[in-house]
Structures are given as structure tokens and as C-alpha cells.
Design a protein around this motif. Structure first.
Motif, short mmCIF file in Angstrom:
data_model
loop_
_atom_site.label_atom_id
_atom_site.label_comp_id
_atom_site.label_asym_id
_atom_site.label_seq_id
_atom_site.Cartn_x
_atom_site.Cartn_y
_atom_site.Cartn_z
N ASP A 122 0.84 -1.20 0.00
CA ASP A 122 0.00 0.00 0.00
C ASP A 122 0.88 1.25 0.00
O ASP A 122 1.67 1.47 0.92
CB ASP A 122 -0.89 -0.02 1.24
CG ASP A 122 -1.82 1.18 1.34
OD1 ASP A 122 -1.87 1.99 0.39
OD2 ASP A 122 -2.50 1.31 2.39
N ILE A 123 0.77 2.07 -1.06
CA ILE A 123 1.54 3.32 -1.14
C ILE A 123 0.61 4.53 -1.21
O ILE A 123 1.00 5.59 -1.72
CB ILE A 123 2.52 3.32 -2.33
CG1 ILE A 123 1.76 3.24 -3.67
CG2 ILE A 123 3.54 2.19 -2.20
CD1 ILE A 123 2.59 3.68 -4.87
N SER A 124 -0.60 4.37 -0.67
CA SER A 124 -1.59 5.44 -0.77
C SER A 124 -1.09 6.77 -0.20
O SER A 124 -1.42 7.84 -0.72
CB SER A 124 -2.88 5.02 -0.06
OG SER A 124 -3.40 3.84 -0.63
N GLU A 125 -0.29 6.70 0.86
CA GLU A 125 0.24 7.92 1.48
C GLU A 125 1.42 8.50 0.71
O GLU A 125 1.82 9.64 0.99
CB GLU A 125 0.71 7.62 2.90
CG GLU A 125 -0.38 7.21 3.87
CD GLU A 125 0.19 6.94 5.25
OE1 GLU A 125 1.02 7.75 5.72
OE2 GLU A 125 -0.19 5.92 5.87
N PHE A 126 1.95 7.75 -0.25
CA PHE A 126 3.23 8.14 -0.83
C PHE A 126 3.20 8.32 -2.35
O PHE A 126 4.23 8.65 -2.94
CB PHE A 126 4.28 7.08 -0.49
CG PHE A 126 4.42 6.83 0.99
CD1 PHE A 126 5.06 7.74 1.80
CD2 PHE A 126 3.86 5.70 1.56
CE1 PHE A 126 5.17 7.53 3.17
CE2 PHE A 126 3.96 5.46 2.92
CZ PHE A 126 4.62 6.38 3.74
N LEU A 127 2.05 8.12 -2.99
CA LEU A 127 2.00 8.22 -4.45
C LEU A 127 2.38 9.61 -4.94
O LEU A 127 3.15 9.75 -5.91
CB LEU A 127 0.63 7.83 -4.99
CG LEU A 127 0.49 7.93 -6.52
CD1 LEU A 127 1.46 6.98 -7.22
CD2 LEU A 127 -0.94 7.65 -6.97
N ASP A 128 1.87 10.64 -4.31
CA ASP A 128 2.18 12.01 -4.76
C ASP A 128 3.68 12.27 -4.69
O ASP A 128 4.26 12.90 -5.58
CB ASP A 128 1.44 13.04 -3.90
CG ASP A 128 -0.06 13.05 -4.17
OD1 ASP A 128 -0.48 12.51 -5.22
OD2 ASP A 128 -0.81 13.59 -3.33
N GLU A 129 4.33 11.78 -3.62
CA GLU A 129 5.77 11.96 -3.48
C GLU A 129 6.54 11.14 -4.52
O GLU A 129 7.57 11.58 -5.03
CB GLU A 129 6.22 11.57 -2.08
CG GLU A 129 5.78 12.54 -0.99
CD GLU A 129 6.36 13.94 -1.21
OE1 GLU A 129 7.59 14.09 -1.15
OE2 GLU A 129 5.56 14.87 -1.44
N LYS A 130 6.03 9.96 -4.84
CA LYS A 130 6.66 9.14 -5.89
C LYS A 130 6.64 9.90 -7.22
O LYS A 130 7.65 9.92 -7.94
CB LYS A 130 5.93 7.82 -6.05
CG LYS A 130 6.38 6.99 -7.26
CD LYS A 130 5.67 5.66 -7.36
CE LYS A 130 6.11 4.92 -8.61
NZ LYS A 130 5.65 3.52 -8.66
N ILE A 131 5.53 10.53 -7.54
CA ILE A 131 5.42 11.28 -8.80
C ILE A 131 6.37 12.48 -8.77
O ILE A 131 7.03 12.78 -9.77
CB ILE A 131 3.96 11.72 -9.03
CG1 ILE A 131 3.10 10.48 -9.35
CG2 ILE A 131 3.87 12.73 -10.17
CD1 ILE A 131 1.62 10.73 -9.37
N TYR A 183 -3.99 3.01 -3.62
CA TYR A 183 -2.86 2.90 -4.54
C TYR A 183 -1.87 1.88 -3.99
O TYR A 183 -1.67 1.78 -2.78
CB TYR A 183 -2.13 4.24 -4.70
CG TYR A 183 -3.01 5.38 -5.17
CD1 TYR A 183 -3.52 5.41 -6.46
CD2 TYR A 183 -3.30 6.44 -4.31
CE1 TYR A 183 -4.32 6.46 -6.88
CE2 TYR A 183 -4.10 7.50 -4.73
CZ TYR A 183 -4.61 7.50 -6.02
OH TYR A 183 -5.40 8.54 -6.43
N ALA A 184 -1.22 1.14 -4.89
CA ALA A 184 -0.25 0.14 -4.45
C ALA A 184 0.84 -0.04 -5.49
O ALA A 184 0.68 0.33 -6.67
CB ALA A 184 -0.94 -1.20 -4.17
N GLU A 185 1.95 -0.60 -5.04
CA GLU A 185 2.99 -1.14 -5.93
C GLU A 185 3.02 -2.64 -5.72
O GLU A 185 2.77 -3.13 -4.61
CB GLU A 185 4.36 -0.53 -5.60
CG GLU A 185 4.48 0.91 -6.00
CD GLU A 185 5.77 1.57 -5.55
OE1 GLU A 185 6.12 2.63 -6.11
OE2 GLU A 185 6.42 1.07 -4.61
N SER A 186 3.32 -3.37 -6.78
CA SER A 186 3.32 -4.82 -6.67
C SER A 186 4.70 -5.39 -6.98
O SER A 186 5.48 -4.80 -7.74
CB SER A 186 2.28 -5.44 -7.60
OG SER A 186 2.63 -5.26 -8.95
N PHE A 187 4.96 -6.55 -6.41
CA PHE A 187 6.27 -7.19 -6.51
C PHE A 187 6.10 -8.70 -6.65
O PHE A 187 5.06 -9.26 -6.29
CB PHE A 187 7.12 -6.87 -5.28
CG PHE A 187 7.28 -5.39 -5.05
CD1 PHE A 187 8.28 -4.68 -5.71
CD2 PHE A 187 6.41 -4.70 -4.22
CE1 PHE A 187 8.41 -3.30 -5.52
CE2 PHE A 187 6.53 -3.34 -4.03
CZ PHE A 187 7.53 -2.64 -4.68
#
Length: 220
Positions: free
Chosen positions: A163-172, A209-213
Motif C-alpha cells: 500500500d503506497i496510498s500515502e506516498f504516491l504524490d511523493e513518488k510522482i 494505490y499500491a505497488e506490486s512485486f
């Protein structure tokens, strides 16, 4: 606290594949380490101006994530196939053993880019439990513009969603630092593509939002 190592064949792979996860590990108090395997320095494929621009991007990215360590090796971008496997293994192994990570993130084995595939083959030879005593998990990430842009390879089938919901904006924001690699939709390395993949992986895991591995090995 875990030592977490993010390995990128090229600068930007770590952000495309793991940007939100890097930020989440840091937020959780883990040590985050970054190893880039190639450079455009002295390359016949890239001019000096491009190289200098990339160097500036690396400085900003390293500061943005505030990595606990950052190492960039001198192997030439898009030319990993010109080096002997032994030479690659010897250099990369030294850096990884020095960090002695608990968790390793690395490129997917079936990416079309030869640098990604060779990186995986080199890392496969190195990332063994008897060499890395603290190793708990090895995870492959997906890279927009590479993973699943193949013609006849195995598709990326994740078995871990973060779960990257808190971090998507920073990733962009991190990806926007890579002006030499970033573009507008429908270019795959774009804001819309990053958001779309995060939404898709989120919907697969009941997250916004999530990233998968792909977990390759896990040790208790």
C-alpha cells in the motif's frame, strides 16, 4: 529496523518500480540503500551534455529520498552485454556484501531491456543466503516502459502488494526530477501511467494505490 537495498540497472528504475515503497520503508524507520549498476559516463551512446544532466538528476534524487547510502557503478548504460559476467559479478557482489541487506528489490528477469535481464542474472548469482546472512526477502519489481512491453516473454505476475496510498504524490514528484526520462501520456514514463498502474495494483489489493512485486525468495 531493516536494511533495504534497491538495485537499479539505470537511474529511474528504482522510482518507477519502487518509489512509493522506498518512501514507506524510510517512513517505517528502515535503512534504505541504493545501488545503480550503470552510468552514461564515457558512453558512445550518450553525449556529455546528457551525462551531466543525468548526474544532476542523481544528486537530486539521492537527496529527495535521503538514502543511507548510494553507489553508482561504472558499467556503461545499455552495454552490460559487453562485459564478462565474472567482472560484473565481482564488482556488484562486493557492494552488496558490504551493505548486507535484509530485503533486496531488483529488476524483473523477463524485462525486454538487456541491461535489466543481465542485471537479474548477475544478482541471481550473488543473492544467496549463505553469502548474505541477514537476508530475509528478495523481490522483483515492475518497470513502466519495460516490464510487460515484451513480445514473447513471461509476464510479470506479482504475489506481493504494498500500500503506497500515502506516498504516491511523493513518488510522482521524485519521477518528475528525471526530466530526461519523463514524458507526457501516452508515453509510459508519465504521471498518468504511474497513477494508472498504482490504481490497478491498488484495486487488486483493496488499497487506494499500491505497488506490486514478485517475491522470489523469503526466509524466516
Amino acid at each position: 529496523m531493516n536494511k533495504v537495498l534497491f538495485i537499479a540497472p539505470h537511474p529511474d528504475d528504482e522510482t518507477l518500480g519502487c518509489g512509493g515503497t522506498i518512501l514507506k520503508h524510510a517512513h517505517q524507520g528502515d535503512e534504505i540503500h541504493w545501488l545503480v549498476l550503470t552510468t552514461t559516463k564515457n558512453s558512445t551512446l550518450f553525449d556529455k551534455a546528457y551525462h551531466l544532466k543525468r548526474e544532476e538528476e542523481l544528486k537530486h534524487i539521492n537527496k529527495f529520498y535521503n538514502f543511507d547510502s548510494f553507489v553508482q557503478l561504472d558499467f556503461k548504460t545499455a552495454e552490460l552485454d559487453s562485459y564478462s559476467k565474472k567482472d560484473l559479478i565481482d564488482v556488484v557482489k562486493k557492494e552488496i556484501i558490504n551493505i548486507n541487506p535484509c530485503v533486496i528489490y531488483l529488476p524483473f528477469s523477463e524485462d525486454p531491456h538487456s541491461d535489466h535481464r543481465i542485471s537479474f542474472e548477475v544478482l541471481e548469482s550473488i543473492c544467496k543466503k549463505f553469502r548474505l546472512k541477514k537476508l530475509k526477502s528478495i523481490r522483483a519489481y515492475e518497470t513502466l516502459s519495460e516490464t510487460n512491453h515484451d513480445l514473447n516473454r513471461k509476464s510479470f505476475k506479482p504475489n506481493l502488494w504494498i500500500d503506497i496510498s500515502e506516498f504516491l504524490d511523493e513518488k510522482i514528484k521524485a519521477m518528475e526530477i528525471y526530466t530526461s526520462e519523463y514524458g507526457e501520456h501516452p508515453f509510459p514514463r508519465s504521471k498518468k501511467s504511474i497513477e494508472a498502474l498504482a490504481i490497478l495494483r491498488g484495486s487488486e489489493s483493496d488499497n487506494l494505490y499500491a505497488e506490486s512485486f514478485l517475491i522470489l525468495k523469503e526466509y524466516q
